[in-house]
Design an enzyme around this catalytic site. Structure first.
Site, mmCIF file in Angstrom:
data_model
loop_
_atom_site.group_PDB
_atom_site.id
_atom_site.type_symbol
_atom_site.label_atom_id
_atom_site.label_comp_id
_atom_site.label_asym_id
_atom_site.label_seq_id
_atom_site.Cartn_x
_atom_site.Cartn_y
_atom_site.Cartn_z
ATOM 1 N N GLU A 279 0.808 -1.224 0.000
ATOM 2 C CA GLU A 279 0.000 0.000 0.000
ATOM 3 C C GLU A 279 0.844 1.278 0.000
ATOM 4 O OE1 GLU A 279 -2.906 0.060 3.135
ATOM 5 O OE2 GLU A 279 -3.877 -1.786 2.491
ATOM 6 N N GLU B 134 -5.689 -8.514 0.897
ATOM 7 C CA GLU B 134 -6.356 -8.023 2.105
ATOM 8 C C GLU B 134 -7.813 -7.731 1.792
ATOM 9 O OE1 GLU B 134 -4.644 -4.777 4.307
ATOM 10 O OE2 GLU B 134 -2.597 -5.501 3.991
HETATM 11 O O1 IFM Z 1 -4.209 -3.074 9.168
HETATM 12 C C1 IFM Z 1 -4.159 -2.527 7.890
HETATM 13 C C2 IFM Z 1 -3.014 -3.125 7.094
HETATM 14 O O2 IFM Z 1 -1.793 -2.980 7.740
HETATM 15 C C3 IFM Z 1 -2.914 -2.475 5.738
HETATM 16 N N1 IFM Z 1 -4.187 -2.451 5.068
HETATM 17 C C4 IFM Z 1 -5.362 -2.022 5.800
HETATM 18 C C5 IFM Z 1 -5.434 -2.759 7.132
HETATM 19 C C6 IFM Z 1 -6.695 -2.294 7.913
HETATM 20 O O3 IFM Z 1 -6.642 -0.943 8.141
#
Ligand code: IFM
Length: 437
Positions: free
Chosen positions: A163, A344
């Protein structure tokens, strides 16, 4: 609703969020150690010093993964465990931890997927300018090369930078993530150097002669106009440039989107920071794209954003499973049939064990069911989606929110470090066993 045979059902974590052991075995400090120890930065003054104590309890956590039937586990490697100051000879004790983890995954028939950078930049590199300093991208490639050589025979899939957009926005524009700056001009130079670091790591893997696959891990947000006006349509297009195309176009098309460059202006640090050949490095061919989907964004004519759907406990997250379908099909349409892994997707719930000790997170079950269904529909419509990692395996340190938000399939009682499978974990085990819904 069956998924393709061999579909990679998984779960994800990251080093600083679960490992703890902040001062052990030669680990150096990262920007998140500094940030979390700065009063007022993190809810309740929480830090990642202990987190879910995974560094010591990894064997137990591996058993949990096996019991869930996971086929893939996405974790991140802590750069300051490998190079305390961000450069030089790798720390063998740090590498050994990840070797034990990866071996343990193979013993349990779970495929490792390793992220090289999930925000824990060595503090020494931050002191030298952090991601505003182009040299950090070169240091990252050296660190990646050391990790490839130590673990590359056992890790089939690598993800470069997690990210980059969150570092840019939360770390450098809003300032509520490390390093806590509010400087938009710097932020987009940081974006460029993170993209450069990604490309250099891809090249390092190719040069190593290893056979692993590699790609970026991007949090993509489908952007929609908040109303039918021409102004909203135009503002949405630019917003999409900042949220998605800045990262996707540079990697898959070898160019930053012109509308974003125009918006930044010729004197911006981004435009001045791009050197000849950089985009060629950034667009080095990748083997897969990791997509992280949480929320849509609705943009009004004046460029502000509004909410259309109920949010989770994370106020930035609107619950809209269709957005998963939209972003997956859009990526395939606009960038070609690059294999996709979802690395994710998940939500925080107000999870508390009941009198019987069970955690009934019904909201997480329905959230995941709807998002799995959207992904399934995308596969049916031609998206080459090969795996899906729920965020997160364990409750963990949710950055500025500390331990207040619980994102795990597995509840962690931080006082005792006891793990309890939530209802969603039991449900997910059945999904994996049936390979579908
Ligand atoms: O916890 C985070 C993760 O580290 C990166 N993506 C979003 C998740 C939730 O906020």
């Amino acid at each position: 609703m069956r998924f393709p045979d061999g579909f990679g059902w998984g779960a994800a974590t990251s080093a600083y969020q679960i490992e703890g052991a902040a001062k052990e075995d030669g680990r150096g400090e990262s920007v998140w150690d500094t940030f979390s120890h700065t009063p007022g930065r993190i809810r309740n003054g929480d830090t990642g010093d202990v987190a879910a104590d995974h560094y010591h309890r990894y064997a137990q956590d591996l058993d949990l993964m096996r019991d869930l039937g996971l086929r893939s586990y996405r974790f991140s490697i802590s750069w300051p465990r490998i190079q305390a100051d961000g450069s030089g000879r790798p720390n063998q004790r740090g590498l050994d931890f990840y070797r034990r983890l990866v071996d343990g995954l193979h013993e349990r028939d779970i495929a490792p997927m390793a992220t090289l950078f999930h925000w824990d930049l060595p503090q020494a590199l931050q002191d030298a300018g952090g991601w505003e300093n182009r040299d950090t991208a070169e240091r990252f490639a050296e660190y990646a090369d050391a990790v490839f050589h130590a673990l590359g025979d056992q890790v089939p899939v690598w993800l470069t930078v997690n990210e980059p957009k969150t570092v840019v926005q939360n770390g450098y524009i809003f300032g509520h993530h490390a390093p806590g700056f509010r400087d938009e001009d710097a932020a987009y130079l940081v974006a460029h150097h993170l993209q450069l670091a990604h490309g250099l790591a891809v090249r390092a893997l190719r040069a190593s002669g290893l056979t692993g696959r590699i790609g970026p891990a991007l949090n993509l947000h489908p952007c929609y106009p908040a109303d039918d006006s021409a102004e909203a349509a135009a503002a949405t297009k630019l917003h999409d440039g900042y949220e998605n195309r800045l990262y996707l176009d540079s990697i898959f098309k070898g160019a930053y989107p012109q509308d974003v460059l125009d918006d930044r202006g010729p004197d911006s640090r981004l435009v001045r920071g791009v050197r000849d050949g950089d985009l060629k490095i950034i667009s080095s061919p990748v083997d897969l794209l990791a997509v992280q989907y949480y929320t849509p964004i609705y943009v009004t004519g004046d460029g502000s954003t509004v909410r259309k759907w109920p949010t989770s406990e994370a106020e930035w997250q609107q619950i809209y499973p269709e957005g998963m379908y939209d972003i997956l099909t859009r990526v395939t349409r606009d960038y070609g049939r690059v294999p996709i892994t979802i690395t994710e997707n998940g939500l925080p719930c107000p999870d508390v064990p009941g009198a019987d000790g069970n955690v009934d997170d019904a909201g997480r079950v329905s959230f995941l069911r709807d998002h799995f269904a959207a992904a399934h529909r995308a596969i049916g419509d031609g998206v080459p989606l090969e795996s899906y990692h729920v965020w997160s395996l364990l409750d963990n340190f949710e950055w500025a929110e500390g331990y207040e938000q619980r994102w795990g399939l597995v509840y962690v009682d931080y006082a005792s470090q006891r793990r309890v499978l939530k209802r969603s974990a039991h449900w997910y085990r059945d999904v994996i066993r049936r390979n579908g819904l």
